[in-house]
Design a protein around this motif. Structure first.
Motif, PDB file in Angstrom:
ATOM      1  N   GLU A   1     -19.863   3.188  20.134  1.00  0.00           N
ATOM      2  CA  GLU A   1     -19.593   4.289  21.057  1.00  0.00           C
ATOM      3  C   GLU A   1     -19.178   3.745  22.422  1.00  0.00           C
ATOM      4  OE1 GLU A   1     -18.997   8.202  21.486  1.00  0.00           O
ATOM      5  OE2 GLU A   1     -19.398   7.065  19.684  1.00  0.00           O
ATOM      6  N   ILE A   2     -19.909   2.731  22.891  1.00  0.00           N
ATOM      7  CA  ILE A   2     -19.580   2.172  24.208  1.00  0.00           C
ATOM      8  C   ILE A   2     -18.199   1.531  24.183  1.00  0.00           C
ATOM      9  CG2 ILE A   2     -20.197   0.347  25.851  1.00  0.00           C
ATOM     10  CD1 ILE A   2     -23.092   1.075  25.431  1.00  0.00           C
ATOM     11  N   VAL A   3     -17.910   0.848  23.095  1.00  0.00           N
ATOM     12  CA  VAL A   3     -16.576   0.241  22.982  1.00  0.00           C
ATOM     13  C   VAL A   3     -15.509   1.330  23.022  1.00  0.00           C
ATOM     14  CG1 VAL A   3     -15.026  -1.045  21.467  1.00  0.00           C
ATOM     15  CG2 VAL A   3     -17.376  -1.806  21.749  1.00  0.00           C
ATOM     16  N   MET A   4     -15.746   2.396  22.243  1.00  0.00           N
ATOM     17  CA  MET A   4     -14.755   3.477  22.188  1.00  0.00           C
ATOM     18  C   MET A   4     -14.600   4.135  23.558  1.00  0.00           C
ATOM     19  SD  MET A   4     -13.459   3.378  19.271  1.00  0.00           S
ATOM     20  CE  MET A   4     -12.526   4.841  18.930  1.00  0.00           C
TER      21      MET A   4
ATOM     22  N   PHE B   1       0.857  -1.184   0.000  1.00  0.00           N
ATOM     23  CA  PHE B   1       0.000   0.000   0.000  1.00  0.00           C
ATOM     24  C   PHE B   1       0.895   1.238   0.000  1.00  0.00           C
ATOM     25  CE2 PHE B   1      -2.498  -3.247   2.234  1.00  0.00           C
ATOM     26  CZ  PHE B   1      -3.617  -3.267   1.409  1.00  0.00           C
ATOM     27  N   GLY B   2       0.698   2.066  -1.007  1.00  0.00           N
ATOM     28  CA  GLY B   2       1.521   3.281  -1.120  1.00  0.00           C
ATOM     29  C   GLY B   2       1.076   4.344  -0.140  1.00  0.00           C
ATOM     30  N   GLU B   3       1.747   5.484  -0.234  1.00  0.00           N
ATOM     31  CA  GLU B   3       1.491   6.558   0.736  1.00  0.00           C
ATOM     32  C   GLU B   3       0.090   7.148   0.602  1.00  0.00           C
ATOM     33  OE1 GLU B   3       4.968   9.269   0.705  1.00  0.00           O
ATOM     34  OE2 GLU B   3       5.968   7.524  -0.160  1.00  0.00           O
ATOM     35  N   ASP B   4      -0.521   6.965  -0.567  1.00  0.00           N
ATOM     36  CA  ASP B   4      -1.862   7.542  -0.752  1.00  0.00           C
ATOM     37  C   ASP B   4      -2.965   6.519  -0.500  1.00  0.00           C
ATOM     38  OD1 ASP B   4      -1.189   5.958  -2.828  1.00  0.00           O
ATOM     39  OD2 ASP B   4      -1.822   7.345  -4.427  1.00  0.00           O
ATOM     40  N   SER B   5      -2.629   5.387   0.054  1.00  0.00           N
ATOM     41  CA  SER B   5      -3.660   4.360   0.265  1.00  0.00           C
ATOM     42  C   SER B   5      -4.661   4.811   1.339  1.00  0.00           C
ATOM     43  CB  SER B   5      -3.015   3.043   0.697  1.00  0.00           C
ATOM     44  OG  SER B   5      -2.316   3.247   1.892  1.00  0.00           O
ATOM     45  N   THR B   6      -5.899   4.391   1.178  1.00  0.00           N
ATOM     46  CA  THR B   6      -6.936   4.796   2.135  1.00  0.00           C
ATOM     47  C   THR B   6      -7.179   3.679   3.141  1.00  0.00           C
ATOM     48  OG1 THR B   6      -8.691   3.871   0.797  1.00  0.00           O
ATOM     49  CG2 THR B   6      -8.095   6.177   0.368  1.00  0.00           C
ATOM     50  N   GLN B   7      -7.810   4.064   4.254  1.00  0.00           N
ATOM     51  CA  GLN B   7      -8.145   3.087   5.294  1.00  0.00           C
ATOM     52  C   GLN B   7      -9.082   2.015   4.741  1.00  0.00           C
ATOM     53  OE1 GLN B   7      -5.955   3.734   7.586  1.00  0.00           O
ATOM     54  NE2 GLN B   7      -7.135   4.397   9.352  1.00  0.00           N
TER      55      GLN B   7
ATOM     56  N   MET C   1      -4.762   0.398  12.305  1.00  0.00           N
ATOM     57  CA  MET C   1      -5.618  -0.497  13.075  1.00  0.00           C
ATOM     58  C   MET C   1      -6.746   0.227  13.806  1.00  0.00           C
ATOM     59  SD  MET C   1      -4.585  -3.467  12.356  1.00  0.00           S
ATOM     60  CE  MET C   1      -4.813  -4.830  13.440  1.00  0.00           C
ATOM     61  N   VAL C   2      -6.449   1.411  14.362  1.00  0.00           N
ATOM     62  CA  VAL C   2      -7.474   2.146  15.112  1.00  0.00           C
ATOM     63  C   VAL C   2      -7.979   3.341  14.305  1.00  0.00           C
ATOM     64  CG1 VAL C   2      -8.040   3.281  17.280  1.00  0.00           C
ATOM     65  CG2 VAL C   2      -6.337   1.473  17.254  1.00  0.00           C
ATOM     66  N   GLY C   3      -7.044   4.147  13.806  1.00  0.00           N
ATOM     67  CA  GLY C   3      -7.428   5.342  13.052  1.00  0.00           C
ATOM     68  C   GLY C   3      -8.084   6.376  13.947  1.00  0.00           C
ATOM     69  N   ASP C   4      -8.881   7.226  13.356  1.00  0.00           N
ATOM     70  CA  ASP C   4      -9.628   8.192  14.166  1.00  0.00           C
ATOM     71  C   ASP C   4     -11.068   8.247  13.644  1.00  0.00           C
ATOM     72  OD1 ASP C   4      -9.531   9.723  11.827  1.00  0.00           O
ATOM     73  OD2 ASP C   4      -7.663  10.662  12.452  1.00  0.00           O
ATOM     74  N   ARG C   5     -11.852   9.189  14.197  1.00  0.00           N
ATOM     75  CA  ARG C   5     -13.268   9.205  13.819  1.00  0.00           C
ATOM     76  C   ARG C   5     -13.458   9.448  12.320  1.00  0.00           C
ATOM     77  NH1 ARG C   5     -16.580   8.846  18.158  1.00  0.00           N
ATOM     78  NH2 ARG C   5     -15.441   9.183  20.080  1.00  0.00           N
ATOM     79  N   SER C   6     -12.613  10.301  11.746  1.00  0.00           N
ATOM     80  CA  SER C   6     -12.803  10.582  10.312  1.00  0.00           C
ATOM     81  C   SER C   6     -12.229   9.467   9.434  1.00  0.00           C
ATOM     82  CB  SER C   6     -12.174  11.927   9.952  1.00  0.00           C
ATOM     83  OG  SER C   6     -10.789  11.858  10.204  1.00  0.00           O
ATOM     84  N   GLN C   7     -11.202   8.793   9.935  1.00  0.00           N
ATOM     85  CA  GLN C   7     -10.616   7.702   9.150  1.00  0.00           C
ATOM     86  C   GLN C   7     -10.505   6.446  10.009  1.00  0.00           C
ATOM     87  OE1 GLN C   7      -7.140   8.836   6.560  1.00  0.00           O
ATOM     88  NE2 GLN C   7      -7.165  10.605   7.917  1.00  0.00           N
ATOM     89  N   PRO C   8     -11.628   5.803  10.296  1.00  0.00           N
ATOM     90  CA  PRO C   8     -11.558   4.642  11.192  1.00  0.00           C
ATOM     91  C   PRO C   8     -10.683   3.535  10.606  1.00  0.00           C
ATOM     92  CG  PRO C   8     -13.726   4.835  10.177  1.00  0.00           C
ATOM     93  CD  PRO C   8     -12.971   6.060   9.803  1.00  0.00           C
ATOM     94  N   GLY C   9     -10.001   2.860  11.511  1.00  0.00           N
ATOM     95  CA  GLY C   9      -9.076   1.821  11.068  1.00  0.00           C
ATOM     96  C   GLY C   9      -9.712   0.440  11.058  1.00  0.00           C
ATOM     97  N   ILE C  10      -8.854  -0.549  10.898  1.00  0.00           N
ATOM     98  CA  ILE C  10      -9.323  -1.930  10.733  1.00  0.00           C
ATOM     99  C   ILE C  10     -10.156  -2.399  11.918  1.00  0.00           C
ATOM    100  CG2 ILE C  10      -8.452  -4.310  10.752  1.00  0.00           C
ATOM    101  CD1 ILE C  10      -6.328  -3.459   8.798  1.00  0.00           C
TER     102      ILE C  10
END
Ligand SMILES: Nc1ncnc2c1ncn2[C@@H]1O[C@H](COP(=O)(O)OP(=O)(O)OP(=O)(O)O)[C@@H](O)[C@H]1O
Length: 789
Positions: A252-255, A78-84, A161-170
């Motif tokens: 939400e509860i998990v987070m 996955f290159g530098e521009d790959s998305t979540q 793996m986690v990401g953030d709210r705008s870019q959630p991870g795996i």
């Protein structure tokens, strides 16, 4: 400059679902974007499968080898521009879907019928300053799935793996898929969560930090790793989350719990990452039917604390010690990866809690994806290179998917027994239908309404008893299979012991007691472990830990495992007796209930109901027969896959041996006998034919893992002379006929061997037992300064 290709691991970008009994780990690499303060880059993606490390010292004539850019091939890059989304879709989505498949309504009637199956546990193993994150999902009756992110600190594991709210991870996406799967089910679920930390090899409960250090336990086969006293069950989120059908609430509860736990974590900034945590942490979210459960399914996600160099992270004192622990875990992990990729018989997972927790992901019944993370910055070039080398080695790991791999004929016999019993029951019910008409007294005793309610009641009880019987029968089959597996495992341990004992010229049988005694001694020693995870500094301790040979360690481990297996066998045999008794009671109850039926049946409608019940039983029997057939077919396919895999390994070894021998022949200027030349020709034609069939002509020239066709080597630009019209961009000169000898064995330089053949299966020293090979021929410089053999 033509880059070298040390690996030949790449195959398809979108990997098909894994169905083989043995399957290589899928290895992906993700490059994070270059940051504003990072001026120069040291690597880039070539395409969707290849990555190249740029060597800046290529003009240094004293370090010729290092002057060549290194290209590595992986399943996906996955290159530098790959998305979540892209990363999740390619690496994880199918894996999770496949494993979760059994949760879909109606997808597996029998398993739903069992009712006591925990559905899934999502686990996130994480750590700031971390080196790895793992997601792991296990389903009963299925294989497990694990995704782990690996890489140096700041390379982007947490982002993936986690990401953030705008870019959630795996992790978030996997939880979401899990939710999507279960929310459509009508049944009730309960969700529990636990969150633990491994800090300096000590385990703490992050949701209940005051509970002190917790112990890590595993079952006799070292597989079911559990943390004693973890507060998972206390933090029950209850069925409400899923039953309210609120995806938002669930995540939400998990987070929220994740955030709560994170506050209790040991996080310190390092020079390389402001939010670097000093520990590994494991979050587990478990979804179960509300009915009590007694099995464990896991969808685990882990992020593991990262390896780092003290001088780069500017860690001192306590931080340095933490780093030592983090690196110790990762060193242990690296050793495991090395041992597994080298095909070692004995892999030591016990060196750290991390490797114990990852044991199943690496070696067990698991489909695994590894996402290595690298930074493109030249300041992290060494870390990136090491990560790619690790990832490349991981390509050789083969995970064994053990589900249903136990003795198939035995299992089929079991299926047949159950089918016979079901058919007996059907014929009994059918006889009942034909039996005497209801005695008028019975019929008259009750009015029509009462009678129909009693029939309904009876029918429900019969169906219920039937379900329970099926459940118990299934359980018995499972216990038998497990006992069989334990027997095989015990056998395996005996083989390990006899193997090592015979190597040290000991008679296995004579040394059983001695060997057992040594094992017990070793267990006692293992218990003497200091609070910081290191062995205590006694002389005896040092003697055993340092002086023990690999063989002794393996034998001791085998005895320990054997003792555990024996205990486990006892436990399961007791359980079997108990289930058998329950089944017998249930069977008797069913017979009594069925006996009552004819006396209540007065109408054709009621007889029809009985006929339908027979039909259900018949269908169940048919289903079992189909399952049994499928099992046989699956087994046959696996067997064939395994044979192909073994042939492939043999072929790789043969190619390595041939290539090395050709190097030696060339070095000795040996005149080839004509019959050998013919054999080379035949071999070349075979390779050509196979390559043509497998891949088509277009890919012929780039097939990386085949022995280079002999004539092709002559025509390869790297072997052409400078000045013949084709200037050689690589700077490597071709052999003159004088240099190559009259019979013209092509000269093979080491870079071309690697490029065309990929990494050898095993280099001497990597743990693979090969016949001793002579040392590599020396590298000489020709007139133009390029390296040649
Ligand atoms: N693919 C990406 N796209 C955008 N930003 C990224 C990407 N990967 C990483 N980053 C950013 O780089 C920084 C470091 O990444 P991250 O914290 O995920 O690294 P890490 O490997 O988890 O580090 P550590 O091991 O220290 O916890 C973060 O600010 C993150 O947002």
């Amino acid at each position: 400059m033509t880059p070298e290709t040390p690996s030949s691991s790449g195959s398809d970008t979108s990997r098909p679902p894994i169905r083989n009994a043995e399957e290589r780990l899928m290895v992906a690499v993700r490059i994070r974007p270059l940051k504003a303060d990072e001026a120069t880059r040291s690597l880039h993606a070539v395409d969707k499968k290849n990555i190249v490390i740029l060597e800046d010292d290529r003009n240094d004539v004293l370090r010729q080898k290092r002057g060549v850019d290194k290209q590595y091939s992986f399943d996906v890059v996955f290159g530098e521009d790959s998305t979540q989304e892209e990363v999740y879709a390619v690496t994880t989505r199918d894996l999770i879907k496949d494993v979760l498949n059994g949760l879909r309504p109606g997808s597996n009637y029998l398993e739903d019928l069992l009712g006591d199956v925990p559905l899934a546990t999502v686990r996130l193993f994480e750590g700031c300053g971390c080196n790895m994150m793992v997601l792991h999902l296990t389903m009963p009756f299925r294989y497990n799935a694990t995704v782990f992110a690996y890489g140096p600190t700041g390379a982007g594991k947490t982002h993936t793996m986690v990401g953030d709210r705008s870019q959630p991870g795996i992790m978030i996406r996997a939880l979401n898929d899990l939710f999507e799967t279960v929310k459509n089910n009508e049944e009730e679920y309960s969700v529990t969560m636990s969150y633990l930390e491994i800090y300096n090899e000590q385990i703490r409960d992050l949701l209940n930090p005051s509970s002190g250090y917790l112990e890590l336990r595993e079952d006799s086969r070292g597989r079911n790793i559990q943390v004693a006293g973890l507060s998972g069950d206390i933090n029950d989120l209850h069925g409400r989350v899923i039953n309210e059908r609120s995806e938002f609430l669930f995540l939400e509860i998990v987070m929220q719990l994740l955030q709560k736990g994170n506050k209790a974590r040991t996080i310190e900034p390092t020079a390389m990452n402001n939010t670097s945590s000093r520990s590994h942490a494991l979050l587990s979210v478990t979804v179960r039917h509300s009915i009590p459960v007694d099995k464990k399914d896991h969808l685990r996600m882990r992020i593991l604390a990262g390896s780092e160099r003290a001088n780069k992270t500017k860690n001192r004192g306590k931080r340095l010690q933490e780093g030592a622990h983090i690196n110790r875990s990762l060193l242990a992990l690296g050793n495991c990866i090395n041992a597994l990729s080298g095909g070692a018989r004995y892999v030591n997972y016990r060196d750290s809690k991390l490797t114990r927790l990852l044991k199943e992901a690496l070696s067990g019944n698991c489909r695994t994806v590894m996402i290595a993370h690298v930074s493109p910055s030249s300041t992290q070039k060494d870390e990136s290179r090491n990560t790619l080398i690790y990832a490349d080695r991981a390509n050789n790991i083969t995970n064994k998917i053990e589900r249903n791999v136990f003795d198939v004929s035995y299992q089929v016999t079991q299926y047949q027994t159950v089918i016979t019993e079901l058919r007996d029951e059907i014929s009994r019910l059918q006889t009942k239908m034909k039996e005497e008409r209801p005695r008028s007294a019975d019929v008259n005793r009750l009015n029509a309404e009462e009678r129909s309610s009693e029939v309904r009641n009876l029918r429900e009880q019969i169906v219920e008893t039937f379900k329970t019987q099926m459940k118990l029968r299934r359980k018995l089959m499972e216990i038998d299979s497990h006992l069989l597996g334990l027997g095989m495992e015990a056998e395996r341990q005996h083989v390990i012991i006899s193997h090592w004992e015979s190597r040290s010229n000991k008679l296995y049988k004579n040394s059983i007691n001695e060997s057992r005694a040594r094992t017990q001694q070793s267990i006692r020693r293992r218990k003497i472990v200091t609070a910081d995870g290191f062995r205590s500094a006694g002389n005896e301790q040092d003697e055993t830990s340092d002086g023990e040979s690999e063989g002794e360690a393996a034998v001791q481990q085998a005895w320990t495992e054997l003792a555990d297996i024996e205990r486990e066998q006892e436990r399961w045999s007791e359980l079997r007796t108990h289930i058998e008794q329950k089944l017998e009671i249930c069977r008797q109850r069913g017979v009594t209930l069925e006996d009552k039926l004819p006396s209540l049946l007065s109408s054709d409608d009621e007889r029809e109901i009985l006929a339908l019940m027979c039909k259900v039983h018949e269908l169940e029997a048919d289903k079992m027969a189909l399952q049994s057939e499928r099992l046989v077919r699956q087994h046959e396919l696996r067997r064939r896959d395994l044979i192909i895999l073994r042939y492939d390994r043999q072929r790789q070894l043969c190619e390595e041996i041939i290539t090395r021998q050709r190097q030696i022949l060339e070095e000795a200027r040996f005149k080839l006998p004509s019959d050998l030349q013919e054999l080379y020709q035949m071999y070349q034609q075979e390779i050509h034919a196979a390559t043509y069939t497998d891949l088509g002509l277009s890919q012929l020239s780039s097939t990386p893992d085949k022995l280079p066709p002999i004539s092709k080597i002559y025509s390869d630009p790297i072997f052409r002379r400078n000045g013949t019209g084709d200037s050689d961009a690589s700077g490597l000169s071709p052999p003159s006929s004088a240099e190559s000898g009259e019979d013209g064995l092509p000269i093979i330089n080491d870079s071309s061997v690697d490029r065309v053949m990929g990494q050898p299966v095993s280099r001497p020293g990597m743990g693979m037992k090969l016949p001793p090979l002579p040392p590599s021929p020396p590298v000489r410089l020709n007139e133009s300064g390029s390296n040649r053999l």
